[in-house]
Structure formats: structure tokens, C-alpha cells
Design a protein around this motif. Structure first.
Motif, PDB file in Angstrom:
ATOM      1  N   ALA A 101      38.637  39.427  38.466  1.00 20.30           N
ATOM      2  CA  ALA A 101      40.222  39.228  38.384  1.00 20.30           C
ATOM      3  C   ALA A 101      40.423  39.024  39.702  1.00 20.30           C
ATOM      4  O   ALA A 101      41.703  37.532  39.448  1.00 20.30           O
ATOM      5  CB  ALA A 101      40.792  41.159  38.457  1.00 20.30           C
ATOM      6  N   VAL A 102      40.457  39.228  40.530  1.00 23.16           N
ATOM      7  CA  VAL A 102      40.137  38.138  42.288  1.00 23.16           C
ATOM      8  C   VAL A 102      39.736  36.750  41.447  1.00 23.16           C
ATOM      9  O   VAL A 102      40.912  35.702  42.653  1.00 23.16           O
ATOM     10  CB  VAL A 102      39.333  38.621  43.357  1.00 23.16           C
ATOM     11  CG1 VAL A 102      39.062  37.645  44.418  1.00 23.16           C
ATOM     12  CG2 VAL A 102      40.037  39.675  43.801  1.00 23.16           C
ATOM     13  N   TYR A 103      38.327  36.344  40.904  1.00 26.02           N
ATOM     14  CA  TYR A 103      38.536  35.087  40.847  1.00 26.02           C
ATOM     15  C   TYR A 103      39.420  33.959  40.030  1.00 26.02           C
ATOM     16  O   TYR A 103      39.735  33.375  41.068  1.00 26.02           O
ATOM     17  CB  TYR A 103      37.262  34.906  40.140  1.00 26.02           C
ATOM     18  CG  TYR A 103      36.700  33.399  38.828  1.00 26.02           C
ATOM     19  CD1 TYR A 103      36.083  32.826  40.638  1.00 26.02           C
ATOM     20  CD2 TYR A 103      37.405  33.192  38.418  1.00 26.02           C
ATOM     21  CE1 TYR A 103      35.801  31.585  39.583  1.00 26.02           C
ATOM     22  CE2 TYR A 103      37.116  31.944  37.648  1.00 26.02           C
ATOM     23  CZ  TYR A 103      35.920  30.923  38.527  1.00 26.02           C
ATOM     24  OH  TYR A 103      35.781  29.293  38.146  1.00 26.02           O
ATOM     25  N   TYR A 104      39.743  34.697  38.806  1.00 26.89           N
ATOM     26  CA  TYR A 104      40.955  34.434  38.411  1.00 26.89           C
ATOM     27  C   TYR A 104      42.283  34.046  39.434  1.00 26.89           C
ATOM     28  O   TYR A 104      42.166  32.613  39.575  1.00 26.89           O
ATOM     29  CB  TYR A 104      41.568  35.053  36.802  1.00 26.89           C
ATOM     30  CG  TYR A 104      40.192  34.648  36.215  1.00 26.89           C
ATOM     31  CD1 TYR A 104      40.242  33.107  35.377  1.00 26.89           C
ATOM     32  CD2 TYR A 104      39.160  35.463  35.311  1.00 26.89           C
ATOM     33  CE1 TYR A 104      39.363  32.516  34.172  1.00 26.89           C
ATOM     34  CE2 TYR A 104      38.507  34.968  34.597  1.00 26.89           C
ATOM     35  CZ  TYR A 104      38.859  33.775  33.592  1.00 26.89           C
ATOM     36  OH  TYR A 104      37.182  33.512  33.000  1.00 26.89           O
ATOM     37  N   PHE A 105      42.719  35.205  39.699  1.00 28.93           N
ATOM     38  CA  PHE A 105      43.967  35.003  40.627  1.00 28.93           C
ATOM     39  C   PHE A 105      43.872  33.672  41.404  1.00 28.93           C
ATOM     40  O   PHE A 105      44.879  33.276  41.648  1.00 28.93           O
ATOM     41  CB  PHE A 105      44.247  36.306  41.330  1.00 28.93           C
ATOM     42  CG  PHE A 105      45.486  36.604  42.074  1.00 28.93           C
ATOM     43  CD1 PHE A 105      46.038  36.410  41.638  1.00 28.93           C
ATOM     44  CD2 PHE A 105      45.730  36.348  43.857  1.00 28.93           C
ATOM     45  CE1 PHE A 105      47.884  36.236  42.654  1.00 28.93           C
ATOM     46  CE2 PHE A 105      46.692  35.843  44.335  1.00 28.93           C
ATOM     47  CZ  PHE A 105      47.336  36.766  43.950  1.00 28.93           C
ATOM     48  N   LEU A 106      42.492  33.488  42.768  1.00 23.24           N
ATOM     49  CA  LEU A 106      42.875  32.739  43.392  1.00 23.24           C
ATOM     50  C   LEU A 106      42.844  31.295  42.418  1.00 23.24           C
ATOM     51  O   LEU A 106      42.739  30.198  43.524  1.00 23.24           O
ATOM     52  CB  LEU A 106      41.148  32.651  43.718  1.00 23.24           C
ATOM     53  CG  LEU A 106      40.789  34.338  45.143  1.00 23.24           C
ATOM     54  CD1 LEU A 106      40.198  34.624  46.053  1.00 23.24           C
ATOM     55  CD2 LEU A 106      42.558  34.185  46.580  1.00 23.24           C
TER      56      LEU A 106
ATOM     57  N   LEU B 221      45.197  41.865  35.515  1.00 21.43           N
ATOM     58  CA  LEU B 221      45.575  42.656  36.923  1.00 21.43           C
ATOM     59  C   LEU B 221      45.349  43.556  37.390  1.00 21.43           C
ATOM     60  O   LEU B 221      44.577  44.517  37.952  1.00 21.43           O
ATOM     61  CB  LEU B 221      46.113  42.112  37.815  1.00 21.43           C
ATOM     62  CG  LEU B 221      46.759  40.372  38.079  1.00 21.43           C
ATOM     63  CD1 LEU B 221      46.934  39.654  39.266  1.00 21.43           C
ATOM     64  CD2 LEU B 221      45.025  39.639  39.080  1.00 21.43           C
ATOM     65  N   LYS B 222      45.787  44.329  35.264  1.00 23.42           N
ATOM     66  CA  LYS B 222      46.530  46.228  36.137  1.00 23.42           C
ATOM     67  C   LYS B 222      45.166  46.698  35.285  1.00 23.42           C
ATOM     68  O   LYS B 222      44.809  47.694  35.944  1.00 23.42           O
ATOM     69  CB  LYS B 222      47.509  46.518  35.086  1.00 23.42           C
ATOM     70  CG  LYS B 222      48.586  45.991  35.550  1.00 23.42           C
ATOM     71  CD  LYS B 222      49.930  46.351  34.574  1.00 23.42           C
ATOM     72  CE  LYS B 222      51.629  46.098  34.915  1.00 23.42           C
ATOM     73  NZ  LYS B 222      52.321  45.923  34.041  1.00 23.42           N
ATOM     74  N   GLN B 223      44.434  45.893  34.561  1.00 24.56           N
ATOM     75  CA  GLN B 223      43.360  46.769  33.673  1.00 24.56           C
ATOM     76  C   GLN B 223      41.837  45.001  33.744  1.00 24.56           C
ATOM     77  O   GLN B 223      41.878  44.700  32.352  1.00 24.56           O
ATOM     78  CB  GLN B 223      43.494  47.232  32.161  1.00 24.56           C
ATOM     79  CG  GLN B 223      42.422  47.668  31.463  1.00 24.56           C
ATOM     80  CD  GLN B 223      42.735  48.357  30.078  1.00 24.56           C
ATOM     81  OE1 GLN B 223      43.636  47.975  29.615  1.00 24.56           O
ATOM     82  NE2 GLN B 223      41.882  48.492  29.302  1.00 24.56           N
ATOM     83  N   PRO B 224      41.176  45.329  34.763  1.00 27.81           N
ATOM     84  CA  PRO B 224      40.467  43.766  34.772  1.00 27.81           C
ATOM     85  C   PRO B 224      39.621  44.447  34.002  1.00 27.81           C
ATOM     86  O   PRO B 224      38.649  45.450  33.506  1.00 27.81           O
ATOM     87  CB  PRO B 224      39.642  43.975  36.622  1.00 27.81           C
ATOM     88  CG  PRO B 224      40.697  44.485  36.833  1.00 27.81           C
ATOM     89  CD  PRO B 224      42.125  45.545  36.165  1.00 27.81           C
TER      90      PRO B 224
ATOM     91  N   GLU C  30      30.514  39.939  31.661  1.00 29.46           N
ATOM     92  CA  GLU C  30      31.197  39.278  30.902  1.00 29.46           C
ATOM     93  C   GLU C  30      32.835  38.859  31.627  1.00 29.46           C
ATOM     94  O   GLU C  30      33.054  40.415  32.521  1.00 29.46           O
ATOM     95  CB  GLU C  30      31.438  39.229  29.764  1.00 29.46           C
ATOM     96  CG  GLU C  30      32.294  37.619  28.748  1.00 29.46           C
ATOM     97  CD  GLU C  30      32.358  38.107  27.263  1.00 29.46           C
ATOM     98  OE1 GLU C  30      32.192  36.787  26.605  1.00 29.46           O
ATOM     99  OE2 GLU C  30      33.055  38.893  27.195  1.00 29.46           O
ATOM    100  N   CYS C  31      33.253  38.073  32.169  1.00 26.13           N
ATOM    101  CA  CYS C  31      34.544  37.613  32.906  1.00 26.13           C
ATOM    102  C   CYS C  31      34.945  36.548  32.163  1.00 26.13           C
ATOM    103  O   CYS C  31      35.620  35.232  32.105  1.00 26.13           O
ATOM    104  CB  CYS C  31      34.415  37.033  34.167  1.00 26.13           C
ATOM    105  SG  CYS C  31      35.416  37.107  35.246  1.00 26.13           S
ATOM    106  N   VAL C  32      36.128  37.157  31.341  1.00 26.55           N
ATOM    107  CA  VAL C  32      36.414  36.560  30.221  1.00 26.55           C
ATOM    108  C   VAL C  32      38.126  36.443  30.500  1.00 26.55           C
ATOM    109  O   VAL C  32      38.689  38.170  30.906  1.00 26.55           O
ATOM    110  CB  VAL C  32      36.466  36.244  28.861  1.00 26.55           C
ATOM    111  CG1 VAL C  32      35.346  35.826  28.938  1.00 26.55           C
ATOM    112  CG2 VAL C  32      36.248  37.312  28.318  1.00 26.55           C
ATOM    113  N   ILE C  33      39.109  35.782  29.886  1.00 26.32           N
ATOM    114  CA  ILE C  33      40.717  36.017  30.171  1.00 26.32           C
ATOM    115  C   ILE C  33      41.203  35.769  28.624  1.00 26.32           C
ATOM    116  O   ILE C  33      40.797  34.612  28.266  1.00 26.32           O
ATOM    117  CB  ILE C  33      41.865  36.259  31.134  1.00 26.32           C
ATOM    118  CG1 ILE C  33      42.224  34.489  31.789  1.00 26.32           C
ATOM    119  CG2 ILE C  33      41.209  36.575  32.311  1.00 26.32           C
ATOM    120  CD1 ILE C  33      42.514  33.997  32.218  1.00 26.32           C
ATOM    121  N   VAL C  34      42.375  36.570  28.188  1.00 25.70           N
ATOM    122  CA  VAL C  34      43.167  36.189  27.100  1.00 25.70           C
ATOM    123  C   VAL C  34      44.009  35.250  28.007  1.00 25.70           C
ATOM    124  O   VAL C  34      45.332  35.912  27.827  1.00 25.70           O
ATOM    125  CB  VAL C  34      42.818  37.399  26.020  1.00 25.70           C
ATOM    126  CG1 VAL C  34      44.316  36.581  24.367  1.00 25.70           C
ATOM    127  CG2 VAL C  34      41.796  36.800  25.186  1.00 25.70           C
TER     128      VAL C  34
END
Length: 326
Positions: A98-103, A164-167, A176-180
Motif C-alpha cells: 500500500a505504501v509503495y502504490y501511495f508513494l 489503503l483500508k484493506q491492503p 502478490e501486490c496489485v490494485i484494481v
């Protein structure tokens, strides 16, 4: 053999590693590590130079300092995380994902904002030079930079509000590290961090180009009647135009490096975005953070002089902040 291909052999739901030849893996690791090191070192030199030398405390340089901070974060945090995830295994946990995507969203958005500020700064300097010192003050520039970072943080938080509420909510396997990103969020991000800023930048620089050409013609037509005072004015205008060209190169390089990523996000058939997907486009966008200080080194004599003072440790001497580097 199957366990060796898992990111976490002791976990049944573990993701699988990407199978790549050993020579290719070592070459990619070496190349990306070198780019990361250069990005961190060069941007740290920019930050140190502008922060330390009082002569460099100008409105334009403060915007470059803000851009260098965003680029430094990319080199210090984003690039190493990309290297770790090269084989398709995220080993830092869901919170760090989550930190990675936010930054990532934060730095890209802040960089775009800084590019707009650079274009606006050059627009006023070239098109309205008589009122530049009164309109573009250090206080106003600092305020604009703060607002740029605040907007970037708010935009990034809104884009990733559910994540961010539920990484890890979108992960299909462990490691895995993905977002939709849904259609509406993707469209807002595309307009807010690419289309609208790029249009503003293009319009401002087109205006700068037209004014610069007209001023150059006026200078050539009156060159025979130039007085000493007029000569100083022409020199000042040439300096402003040179700065506009240099910063224009920075903006063009940013657009070239960012276009493939945004074009891919528009053309993608699905909206699944992961660290392992579109690796070339992501690295090209991050590589822009390495190119910016390289451009400064080629076109700004003050940066080369500042590097010399830093490398030779002259900045440790008392009163070194007052040294002449311009």
C-alpha cells in the motif's frame, strides 16, 4: 521443483516466481541497480546544492528542488521495490504494498504539478518580465509547491482509498501486490495527472516560444542602436530564454517518458494494475527521475560548480554557503 518455483514454499497459496534465464536476470538486476544508484546520487546532489548555496535560493530553483525531492523518493524507494519484485514475488507484505502504490501516485502527481509550476514560471519570466519579481516571489512559490504536494497527497489517497483500508484485497495469491482501478478512477487520474497538466504546459510553452521569437527578431533589428543599458537587458533576456529552453527540455523528456504508461493504461483491456505488469512502461516513467539531474548537469553551469564544491568537501568549510556558484 514446484516448491522451488513458489515465492513462499511453506505457504500453499503462494504465488509462483517468474521463470527467467540466469544471465538475463543478473543483467537486468545490474542495470536497474545502476540506474537506481545514479538516480539517488544525482538528485541528492541537486537537493544539497540548492539547499546549501544561498546564491541558488531563487524561485525557479525552489521548484527544481521540489522536483528533485520527488525524483529522490522514486530512486530511494520506488525503484528498489521494483527491483525486488522483478521475479514476480512481493516479499514486503501488504502494508508496504500500500505504501509503495501511495508513494508512486504521490511522486508522479507531484512531478506533474512541478512541471506545471516550471512552465508558469517561464511563461511569466518571458512574457511579463517587468512584473516577474513582484508576481513570482519566494513566498508565493513556496505556497504553490506546498499546495502541489498537498493536492498530490489528497489525489493519491482518493485513488487508493479502498486499497489503503484493506491492503492486499485484490491479491489472488500470497506474495502478490496489485490494485484494481475502476473506469471512473482511471479517467480522473488520467485527466488530473496527465491530460489537463500537459495541455496547460503546451499552451504556456507555445506562448513562450512565440514571445521569444518576436523578442529575438526585435533584438536583431535594433542591434546597431544598442546602448550599454540595452545590452544588459538583452543579456538578461537571453539568460531567461536559455533557462526556458533548458526547462522546456525537462518538460519534453517528462512527457516522452510518461506517455507510454498512460497510453497503456488507456488501451488496456482490463484495469488490473500490478507491479509486475507493464514493467517497461513503469521503468521508463521512473527513468525520467534519473534524466532530470543529467539535464541540469549538461545545461546548468551552477550545478557543475556546486557538484565540484560538494565532491571536494568544500561545503564543510565555514561560510561555504556564500560561495559563488553562478
Amino acid at each position: 521443483m514446484e516448491e522451488a518455483e513458489l515465492c513462499f514454499p511453506q505457504v500453499n497459496t503462494s504465488c509462483r516466481k517468474m521463470s527467467r534465464p540466469y544471465q538475463e536476470t543478473m543483467f537486468i538486476y545490474s542495470l536497474l541497480s545502476f540506474i537506481t544508484l545514479i538516480t539517488v546520487v544525482l538528485n541528492l546532489l541537486v537537493i544539497t546544492s540548492i539547499s546549501h548555496f544561498r546564491q541558488l535560493h531563487t524561485t525557479t530553483n525552489f521548484i527544481l528542488l521540489s522536483l528533485a525531492v520527488a525524483d529522490f523518493i522514486v530512486g530511494c524507494l520506488q525503484m528498489p521495490a521494483e527491483i525486488l519484485f522483478y521475479r514476480g514475488c512481493w516479499t514486503l507484505g501488504d502494508s508496504m504494498c500500500a505504501v509503495y502504490y501511495f508513494l508512486g501516485f504521490l511522486c508522479v502527481s507531484a512531478s506533474v504539478g512541478n512541471m506545471v509550476l516550471i512552465s508558469a514560471d517561464r511563461y511569466i519570466a518571458i512574457c511579463d518580465p517587468m512584473f516577474y519579481s513582484t508576481k513570482v516571489t519566494v513566498k508565493r512559490v513556496r505556497l504553490c509547491i506546498c499546495l502541489c504536494w498537498i493536492f498530490s497527497a489528497v489525489h493519491s489517497s482518493w485513488m487508493l482509498r479502498d486499497f489503503l483500508k484493506q491492503p492486499g484485497r485484490y491479491n489472488s495469491c500470497y506474495g502478490e501486490c496489485v490494485i484494481v482501478v475502476n473506469y471512473i478512477e482511471g479517467a480522473v487520474d488520467l485527466v488530473a495527472t496527465f491530460v489537463a497538466p500537459i495541455l496547460v504546459i503546451i499552451v504556456l510553452y507555445m506562448r513562450v516560444f512565440v514571445v521569444a521569437v518576436s523578442q529575438a527578431r526585435a533584438m536583431r533589428s535594433r542591434i546597431t542602436a544598442v546602448t550599454a543599458q540595452r545590452s544588459n537587458t538583452i543579456t538578461a533576456k537571453k539568460s531567461e530564454m536559455k533557462a526556458a529552453r533548458t526547462l522546456g527540455i525537462v518538460v519534453v523528456v517528462f512527457i516522452v517518458c510518461s506517455c507510454p504508461y498512460y497510453c497503456l493504461s488507456v488501451a488496456a483491456e482490463n484495469n488490473l494494475v500490478g507491479v509486475s505488469s507493464a514493467a517497461i512502461q513503469i521503468w521508463l516513467m521512473y527513468f525520467n527521475s534519473c534524466l532530470n539531474p543529467v539535464i541540469y548537469a549538461f545545461f546548468y553551469p551552477w550545478f557543475r560548480k556546486a557538484i565540484k564544491h560538494i565532491v571536494t568537501l568544500q561545503i564543510l568549510k565555514p561560510g561555504s554557503s556564500e560561495a559563488s556558484v553562478v
